[in-house]
Motif scaffolding. Structure first.
Motif, PDB file in Angstrom:
ATOM      1  N   ALA A  21       0.530  -1.165   0.000  1.00 42.76           N
ATOM      2  CA  ALA A  21      -0.264   0.019   0.005  1.00 42.76           C
ATOM      3  C   ALA A  21       1.046   0.654   0.271  1.00 42.76           C
ATOM      4  O   ALA A  21       0.457   1.973  -1.040  1.00 42.76           O
ATOM      5  N   SER A  22       1.777   1.431   1.269  1.00 39.84           N
ATOM      6  CA  SER A  22       2.973   2.011   0.255  1.00 39.84           C
ATOM      7  C   SER A  22       3.228   2.462  -0.847  1.00 39.84           C
ATOM      8  O   SER A  22       3.572   3.797  -0.690  1.00 39.84           O
ATOM      9  N   LYS A  23       4.513   1.245  -1.130  1.00 33.83           N
ATOM     10  CA  LYS A  23       4.654   2.104  -2.506  1.00 33.83           C
ATOM     11  C   LYS A  23       3.981   2.412  -3.423  1.00 33.83           C
ATOM     12  O   LYS A  23       3.862   2.916  -4.468  1.00 33.83           O
ATOM     13  N   ILE A  24       2.579   1.716  -3.668  1.00 34.23           N
ATOM     14  CA  ILE A  24       1.569   2.292  -4.225  1.00 34.23           C
ATOM     15  C   ILE A  24       1.297   3.422  -3.899  1.00 34.23           C
ATOM     16  O   ILE A  24       1.035   4.797  -4.847  1.00 34.23           O
ATOM     17  N   GLU A  25       0.604   4.178  -2.978  1.00 40.46           N
ATOM     18  CA  GLU A  25       0.638   5.773  -2.255  1.00 40.46           C
ATOM     19  C   GLU A  25       1.512   6.487  -3.070  1.00 40.46           C
ATOM     20  O   GLU A  25       1.560   7.149  -3.381  1.00 40.46           O
ATOM     21  N   ARG A  26       2.683   5.656  -2.460  1.00 37.47           N
ATOM     22  CA  ARG A  26       4.866   6.641  -3.184  1.00 37.47           C
ATOM     23  C   ARG A  26       4.118   6.821  -4.906  1.00 37.47           C
ATOM     24  O   ARG A  26       4.444   7.847  -5.340  1.00 37.47           O
ATOM     25  N   GLN A  27       3.656   5.525  -5.165  1.00 37.41           N
ATOM     26  CA  GLN A  27       3.587   5.995  -7.428  1.00 37.41           C
ATOM     27  C   GLN A  27       3.374   6.669  -7.342  1.00 37.41           C
ATOM     28  O   GLN A  27       3.032   7.628  -8.937  1.00 37.41           O
ATOM     29  N   ILE A  28       1.555   7.040  -7.009  1.00 42.79           N
ATOM     30  CA  ILE A  28       0.521   7.953  -7.226  1.00 42.79           C
ATOM     31  C   ILE A  28       1.158   9.454  -6.522  1.00 42.79           C
ATOM     32  O   ILE A  28       0.763  10.579  -7.611  1.00 42.79           O
TER      33      ILE A  28
END
Length: 161
Positions: free
Chosen positions: A4-11
């Motif tokens: 989830a943190s990885k996806i949030e960072r990508q966004i």
């Protein structure tokens, strides 16, 4: 780093890069109640090329005023590097009275959802207090009558705030 943190960072990275390139965004806000009767707000950011980024569900406790909704959206978009005053050109929401007021408080354009407007129009027609006497009409007249009622009622629910 969890998924989830990885996806949030990508966004965040994508939105910040687009912002630096001069892009502006639109967003949708929708209030949702789960089966457990807990309320949430959903914020999605839409980019000029059609990409949609879901910014997550926000738990709503108690009542949500239009002012509180605006602040909630401002905080959520700021978390992803966007400023609702300078980076957002339009927002879309349903036609609930709190969202209509929310739209008036926003510095950007506000559009009420056509889908929600059509739903409300159909409900207005189907559940109206004074029923339409359809039994005495032929099928073509029935269809034309219902279509006209839905179109007329939909206009009231889908006008720009």
């Amino acid at each position: 780093m969890d998924y989830a943190s990885k996806i949030e960072r990508q966004i965040k990275d994508d939105l910040i890069e687009r912002r630096q390139q001069g892009e502006r965004f639109s967003f949708t806000v929708e209030e949702w109640t789960g089966e457990d009767n807990k309320r949430y707000a959903n914020v999605n950011v839409h980019t000029p090329d059609g990409t949609v980024h879901h910014l997550g569900l926000i738990r709503i406790k108690g009542s949500m005023t239009a002012e509180a909704c605006k602040e909630m959206v401002a905080q959520r978009t700021a978390h992803f590097g966007l400023n609702i005053k300078s980076d957002v050109i339009c927002c879309t929401s349903d036609a609930a009275s709190v969202m209509v007021k929310f739209g008036k408080l926003m510095e950007c354009e506000h559009q009420l959802s056509y889908a929600h407007g059509v739903h409300l129009a159909v409900c207005d027609v189907l559940y109206r207090k004074k029923p339409i006497q359809l039994h005495c009409m032929n099928w073509r007249t029935k269809f034309q009558t219902m279509t006209t009622l839905i179109q007329t009622t939909a206009k009231k629910w889908t006008m720009t705030a």
